[in-house]
Design a protein around this motif. Structure first.
Motif, PDB file in Angstrom:
ATOM      1  N   LEU A 356      32.956  57.108  47.811  1.00  0.00           N
ATOM      2  CA  LEU A 356      33.554  58.010  48.790  1.00  0.00           C
ATOM      3  C   LEU A 356      35.080  57.949  48.732  1.00  0.00           C
ATOM      4  CD1 LEU A 356      31.177  57.262  51.794  1.00  0.00           C
ATOM      5  CD2 LEU A 356      31.378  59.460  50.616  1.00  0.00           C
ATOM      6  N   ARG A 357      35.629  56.735  48.620  1.00  0.00           N
ATOM      7  CA  ARG A 357      37.084  56.611  48.561  1.00  0.00           C
ATOM      8  C   ARG A 357      37.642  57.253  47.288  1.00  0.00           C
ATOM      9  NH1 ARG A 357      39.260  57.410  51.788  1.00  0.00           N
ATOM     10  NH2 ARG A 357      41.210  56.369  51.248  1.00  0.00           N
ATOM     11  N   ASP A 358      36.973  57.013  46.161  1.00  0.00           N
ATOM     12  CA  ASP A 358      37.434  57.615  44.905  1.00  0.00           C
ATOM     13  C   ASP A 358      37.466  59.143  45.014  1.00  0.00           C
ATOM     14  OD1 ASP A 358      37.822  55.202  43.644  1.00  0.00           O
ATOM     15  OD2 ASP A 358      35.902  55.202  42.598  1.00  0.00           O
ATOM     16  N   ALA A 359      36.393  59.695  45.599  1.00  0.00           N
ATOM     17  CA  ALA A 359      36.328  61.152  45.743  1.00  0.00           C
ATOM     18  C   ALA A 359      37.443  61.665  46.651  1.00  0.00           C
ATOM     19  CB  ALA A 359      34.965  61.565  46.298  1.00  0.00           C
ATOM     20  N   ALA A 360      37.706  60.934  47.728  1.00  0.00           N
ATOM     21  CA  ALA A 360      38.754  61.359  48.661  1.00  0.00           C
ATOM     22  C   ALA A 360      40.141  61.272  48.021  1.00  0.00           C
ATOM     23  CB  ALA A 360      38.705  60.500  49.921  1.00  0.00           C
ATOM     24  N   LEU A 361      40.387  60.213  47.267  1.00  0.00           N
ATOM     25  CA  LEU A 361      41.710  59.979  46.724  1.00  0.00           C
ATOM     26  C   LEU A 361      42.021  60.817  45.490  1.00  0.00           C
ATOM     27  CD1 LEU A 361      41.851  56.095  47.149  1.00  0.00           C
ATOM     28  CD2 LEU A 361      43.022  57.812  48.539  1.00  0.00           C
ATOM     29  N   THR A 362      40.992  61.423  44.907  1.00  0.00           N
ATOM     30  CA  THR A 362      41.201  62.277  43.733  1.00  0.00           C
ATOM     31  C   THR A 362      40.971  63.739  44.038  1.00  0.00           C
ATOM     32  OG1 THR A 362      38.912  61.900  42.989  1.00  0.00           O
ATOM     33  CG2 THR A 362      40.612  60.435  42.112  1.00  0.00           C
ATOM     34  N   ALA A 363      40.668  64.057  45.292  1.00  0.00           N
ATOM     35  CA  ALA A 363      40.435  65.464  45.665  1.00  0.00           C
ATOM     36  C   ALA A 363      41.695  66.290  45.458  1.00  0.00           C
ATOM     37  CB  ALA A 363      39.984  65.545  47.129  1.00  0.00           C
ATOM     38  N   ARG A 364      41.495  67.535  45.102  1.00  0.00           N
ATOM     39  CA  ARG A 364      42.615  68.456  44.896  1.00  0.00           C
ATOM     40  C   ARG A 364      42.638  69.502  46.014  1.00  0.00           C
ATOM     41  NH1 ARG A 364      42.446  69.783  38.390  1.00  0.00           N
ATOM     42  NH2 ARG A 364      42.661  67.612  37.671  1.00  0.00           N
ATOM     43  N   ALA A 365      43.818  69.906  46.353  1.00  0.00           N
ATOM     44  CA  ALA A 365      43.956  70.956  47.380  1.00  0.00           C
ATOM     45  C   ALA A 365      43.347  72.248  46.864  1.00  0.00           C
ATOM     46  CB  ALA A 365      45.429  71.171  47.715  1.00  0.00           C
ATOM     47  N   GLU A 366      42.678  72.951  47.751  1.00  0.00           N
ATOM     48  CA  GLU A 366      42.066  74.234  47.379  1.00  0.00           C
ATOM     49  C   GLU A 366      43.150  75.277  47.122  1.00  0.00           C
ATOM     50  OE1 GLU A 366      38.982  74.688  46.719  1.00  0.00           O
ATOM     51  OE2 GLU A 366      38.338  72.693  47.330  1.00  0.00           O
TER      52      GLU A 366
END
Length: 366
Positions: A356-366
Motif C-alpha cells: 500500500l505504501r509503495d503504491a501511494a508513494l509512486t502514484a502519479r497525478a491524474e
C-alpha cells in the motif's frame, strides 16, 4: 519547570504531491504534515497546539525562550533517519519495519512457557522457521519477567540460553539476548548473540553497561517503573506518556555519557510493565511521540494481557488478531522493530502495508 514535547501527526499518503508541506518521519516510509506540541510554561500552565509543518519555524519563535532549543532538537530527532543496526556481520536497515522473533527458553513465560523449554532441537527449528519467515532478529530469553515470576539464578539462565545461541549463531542468524544480568549477557555474546535487550535499561546490574560498551553491540533500553527484581512495581504516574518519555530520554542520555553511542541505542516504552490497561492504550495511541528522543523504537505488544482485557479475556495463545492490529498500529506511527511471537503472520501484514505504501508513494497525478 518548563517542558516541551513534539509529536508528528497528520500523516500524508502522497507526499510527492505536496512539496515542502511534509517531512519524512525518522527515515521510515511515513511523511507527516503537522506536529502536535505540548508544553508547560514557567508558571505551570499547560499548552497544547497543532501546527502545520510549514508554520513550525515561525511558531517556535513565540515559544518561551528556554523551550526553543529543545523544540529544535526534538524536531531534528523526529526527522533524522535512524542508522542501520550493526549486529556483527549483519546489517539491519530501518527504512521499513523489521520483526524480532521471540524465542523463550523458559517453562513459565506468560504466553508460550514450555513451548520449547530445554529441547534444543525444537528451539532451533522454531528459530530457523522464524528467520525463514522473515524475522530479522531472534530474541532469546531464559527468564520469565511476567508479574509475580520468581527471580532466576544467573547460572541457570545461562544454561537455558547459551546452548541454543551457539546452535543458532552457526546458522548466521542475528541474535539478541533478552536479559538484565551482566553474566548472562557476557555468556550470550560469547556464544554468538550480537544485541542486548534489557528490560531494566542496563540498570538492574551495575556491570551491564560495561558489557554493552566493551562488546560494541546495540542495546534496547526498555522502560519499567522499577529496576528491582520486580519490574512491575509501580508507585503511580503523574502522566504516563510524559513520565515514560522523560525517563527514556534521561536514560538514553546517561547511557550515551557512559560511552555507548546513540546509533547503538534502541528504546522500548515497556508495554505491560507496571502499566494499567489505560496506561498501555495511552502509550500506543501516542507512540509517535517517542521519535523525539532520536532512537529507533522497538514495540512489543504481542499476546499481552491488554489484548485479553479488550477481547473477552482471550487466552494468551488466542490473541493473534489483537497482536497483529497493535503491531500495525505501531507501524503506522513509525515503529522500527516489532517484537512478536507470530512472525509469519506479522510479516504478511507488513508486506501488505508495504504494498500500500509503495503504491501511494509512486502514484502519479491524474
Amino acid at each position: 519547570m518548563s517542558v516541551i514535547y513534539l509529536k508528528a501527526c497528520g500523516f500524508v499518503d502522497h507526499p510527492q504531491f505536496h512539496d515542502g508541506a511534509t517531512r519524512r518521519l525518522a527515515g521510515t516510509m511515513l511523511w507527516f504534515s503537522q506536529v502536535e506540541i505540548y508544553y508547560k510554561d514557567a508558571e505551570g500552565a499547560f499548552h497544547r497546539n497543532l501546527i502545520n509543518i510549514t508554520e513550525f519555524e515561525q511558531y517556535i519563535k513565540i515559544l518561551p525562550a528556554e523551550l526553543q532549543p529543545k523544540a529544535k532538537v526534538q524536531m531534528a530527532h523526529i526527522c533524522t533517519p535512524r542508522p542501520p543496526i550493526k549486529m556483527g556481520d549483519r546489517i539491519i536497515n530501518l527504512d521499513q519495519p523489521r520483526v524480532m522473533g521471540i524465542l523463550n527458553m523458559t517453562p513459565d513465560s506468560f504466553s508460550d512457557g514450555g513451548a520449547v523449554d530445554d529441547d534444543i532441537g525444537l528451539a532451533l527449528q522454531a528459530a530457523v522457521d522464524m528467520t525463514a519467515n522473515g524475522a530479522a532478529i531472534i530474541d532469546v530469553g531464559g527468564e520469565s519477567t511476567r508479574p509475580n515470576a520468581k527471580l532466576l539464578w544467573e547460572g541457570d539462565e545461562i544454561k537455558r540460553v547459551q546452548p541454543i545461541i551457539e546452535k543458532l549463531s552457526a546458522t548466521g542468524a542475528a541474535i539478541s539476548i533478552d536479559s538484565r544480568k551482566s553474566a548472562v549477557m557476557q555468556a550470550a555474546l560469547g556464544a554468538g548473540a550480537r544485541m542486548i535487550n534489557d528490560i531494566s535499561a542496563l540498570l538492574y546490574d551495575d556491570n551491564s553497561i560495561d558489557i554493552a560498551r566493551h562488546n560494541d553491540v546495540p542495546v534496547v533500553l526498555m522502560h519499567a517503573p522499577s529496576q528491582s527484581s520486580n519490574p512491575h512495581k509501580n508507585d503511580g504516574y503523574d502522566n504516563v506518556l510524559f513520565d515514560v518519555f522523560d525517563w527514556l530520554e534521561k536514560r538514553v542520555d546517561e547511557v550515551i555519557a557512559a560511552g555507548v553511542p546513540r546509533e547503538r541505542i534502541c528504546i522500548d516504552p515497556g508495554l505491560g510493565f507496571g502499566k494499567s490497561l489505560s496506561d498501555n492504550l495511552t502509550i500506543i495511541n501516542n507512540l509517535a511521540l517517542f521519535h523525539a528522543i532520536g532512537c529507533p523504537i522497538l514495540f512489543g505488544a504481542s499476546r499481552k494481557r491488554m489484548i485479553g482485557a479488550l477481547s473477552n479475556e482471550a487466552a494468551a495463545d488466542n490473541r493473534l488478531g489483537g497482536s497483529i492490529y497493535l503491531a500495525m498500529k505501531a507501524v503506522e506511527q513509525g515503529a522500527h522493530i516489532l517484537r512478536v511471537h507470530d512472525v509469519a503472520e506479522t510479516i504478511q501484514s507488513i508486506h501488505v502495508w508495504r504494498g500500500l505504501r509503495d503504491a501511494a508513494l509512486t502514484a502519479r497525478a491524474e
